[in-house]
Design an enzyme around this catalytic site. Structure first.
Site, mmCIF file in Angstrom:
data_model
loop_
_atom_site.group_PDB
_atom_site.id
_atom_site.type_symbol
_atom_site.label_atom_id
_atom_site.label_comp_id
_atom_site.label_asym_id
_atom_site.label_seq_id
_atom_site.Cartn_x
_atom_site.Cartn_y
_atom_site.Cartn_z
ATOM 1 C CG HIS A 161 -1.935 -1.086 1.229
ATOM 2 N ND1 HIS A 161 -2.854 -1.282 0.216
ATOM 3 C CD2 HIS A 161 -2.158 -2.084 2.132
ATOM 4 C CE1 HIS A 161 -3.586 -2.359 0.492
ATOM 5 N NE2 HIS A 161 -3.186 -2.859 1.645
ATOM 6 C CG HIS A 199 -6.415 -5.652 1.658
ATOM 7 N ND1 HIS A 199 -5.884 -6.597 2.521
ATOM 8 C CD2 HIS A 199 -7.574 -5.238 2.217
ATOM 9 C CE1 HIS A 199 -6.699 -6.748 3.552
ATOM 10 N NE2 HIS A 199 -7.737 -5.939 3.399
HETATM 11 C C1 FKS Z 1 -10.191 -3.320 9.645
HETATM 12 C C2 FKS Z 1 -9.805 -2.513 8.419
HETATM 13 C C3 FKS Z 1 -8.383 -2.710 8.110
HETATM 14 C C4 FKS Z 1 -6.577 -1.909 6.704
HETATM 15 C C5 FKS Z 1 -6.317 -3.133 5.889
HETATM 16 C C6 FKS Z 1 -4.858 -3.164 5.485
HETATM 17 C C7 FKS Z 1 -4.510 -4.412 4.720
HETATM 18 C C8 FKS Z 1 -3.000 -4.559 4.592
HETATM 19 C C9 FKS Z 1 -2.538 -5.669 3.658
HETATM 20 C C10 FKS Z 1 -0.998 -5.738 3.678
HETATM 21 F F1 FKS Z 1 -0.583 -6.653 2.827
HETATM 22 F F2 FKS Z 1 -0.479 -4.592 3.328
HETATM 23 F F3 FKS Z 1 -0.580 -6.086 4.862
HETATM 24 N N1 FKS Z 1 -7.958 -1.787 7.102
HETATM 25 N N2 FKS Z 1 -10.323 -2.426 10.751
HETATM 26 O O1 FKS Z 1 -3.050 -6.914 4.053
HETATM 27 O O2 FKS Z 1 -2.972 -5.436 2.338
HETATM 28 ZN ZN ZN Z 2 -4.054 -7.580 2.493
#
Ligand code: FKS
Ligand code: ZN
Length: 344
Positions: A161, A199
């Site tokens: 990200h 993601h």
């Molecule tokens: C839950 C919502 C979380 C952030 C999600 C980030 C994902 C990170 C990822 C990485 F590979 F970068 F680690 N929102 N409260 O898994 O893509």
């Molecule tokens: Zn992820």
């Protein structure tokens, strides 16, 4: 296969995050890397190697110097401003506001400028941990450059990200992008990045969007409903020379193996047609059915199949750890990809 790992990842721990209106323990916690490491050892994947420290030049091939200075110094600035706790941004540019083209001077304004969310904070040692994660990716790349068929960079914090000059989504430095750039800087003509994390790798997309020497293919939750939102649609195909070299596969909530596999196979064929000379896998295993923050339905055995199919690329390959939060199965799922690869 060699695993590159350093215990220095413990230098980053945000502790908490805001999740659906509650302050909870962060999903991206140090235990994650320990679980994967334990599994690497349990199955006897191969030697575990501590990466050396690289200088900033290798990282400046991807990130801007002003952003790196900011990451390195912002915690001290935060303390100097009389603040305790960790560094958290809290407000971002809305579409009703003009886009700045240079960083503002105020501390919170600059934090806003250099980030896109508050998934993770910047602690006193986040910069060091992020540097060591980049070192881990660089050392893995160098092992592959010196003749290893493949290597595993057990990076933490993750990276996909993070863009040229921004952090977000638990990511500070883009480990996979730094690795891809190092392949290019050492004689490789074309590098593909295959991002199988749940993601969208918005940072990786931003870094290589206008380039044809890196092909990015990413399978992920449709940004219409899933983080990081706004980016990751199929219509984003690259710009200028990079047109056609960015491939997004947004998938609906509830996506199971057969639908995921169909997208994976399409991406696999397009990567093959690009004829890369090296491949970087952004290895997130959060597409797993029990992942606490994800909506896909892959099972542990499917990660073996993914690894087997990756082995069909007759290429030097670097696996770079990204996400995966179902801690009970995290080690099995991540290492299944590597074992599937080695067994193929
Ligand atoms: C839950 C919502 C979380 C952030 C999600 C980030 C994902 C990170 C990822 C990485 F590979 F970068 F680690 N929102 N409260 O898994 O893509
Ligand atoms: Zn992820």
């Amino acid at each position: 296969m060699k695993t590159f790992y350093t215990a220095d990842h413990h230098l980053h721990h945000s502790g908490m995050e805001l999740s659906f209106g509650r302050i909870v323990e962060t999903f991206e916690k140090p235990e994650r890397a320990e679980i994967v490491l334990r599994r690497v050892k349990e199955v006897g994947l191969g030697p575990v190697i501590e990466p050396p420290a690289y200088d900033r030049a290798a990282i400046e091939r991807v990130h801007t110097p002003d952003y790196l200075d900011f990451l390195q110094n912002v915690f001290a600035e935060w303390r100097a401003a009389g603040r305790d706790g960790e560094v958290w941004p809290y407000s971002w540019r809305h579409r009703s506001m003009p886009m700045l083209d240079a960083p503002p001077s105020g501390l919170d304004a600059r934090l806003s400028y250099y980030s896109f969310d508050m998934a993770g904070s910047i602690t006193e040692t986040t910069w060091q941990a992020a540097r060591r994660a980049a070192d881990t990716a660089l050392a893995g790349t160098d092992a592959v450059l010196s003749g290893e068929r493949a290597a595993f960079a057990l990076c933490r914090p993750p990276g996909h990200h993070a863009g040229r000059d921004f952090f977000g989504g638990y990511c500070y430095l883009n480990n996979a992008a730094i690795a891809a750039q190092r392949f290019l800087d050492n004689g490789h003509a074309r590098v593909a990045i295959f991002d199988v994390d749940y993601h969208h790798g918005n940072g990786t997309q931003e870094i290589f969007y206008d380039r044809d020497d890196v092909l990015l293919a990413s399978l992920h939750g449709d940004p219409d409903f899933e983080f990081p939102f706004h980016l990751g649609y199929a219509r984003e195909r690259g710009a200028g020379r990079g047109e056609g070299f960015n491939l997004n596969y947004p998938l609906p909530a509830g996506t199971g193996w057969l639908e995921w596999q169909a997208a994976f196979e399409d991406a696999h064929a397009r990567i093959g047609a690009y004829a890369p000379t090296a491949l970087v896998i952004s290895l997130g295993v959060d597409a797993f059915k029990e992942d606490p923050i994800s909506q896909f339905k892959l099972e542990s055995e499917h990660f073996l199949t993914i690894g087997r199919r990756i082995a069909d690329f007759a290429l030097p390959i670097l696996f770079v750890m990204e996400g995966g939060y179902a801690v009970d199965a995290l080690g099995i799922n991540a290492v299944n990809v590597l074992q599937g690869f080695e067994g193929a």
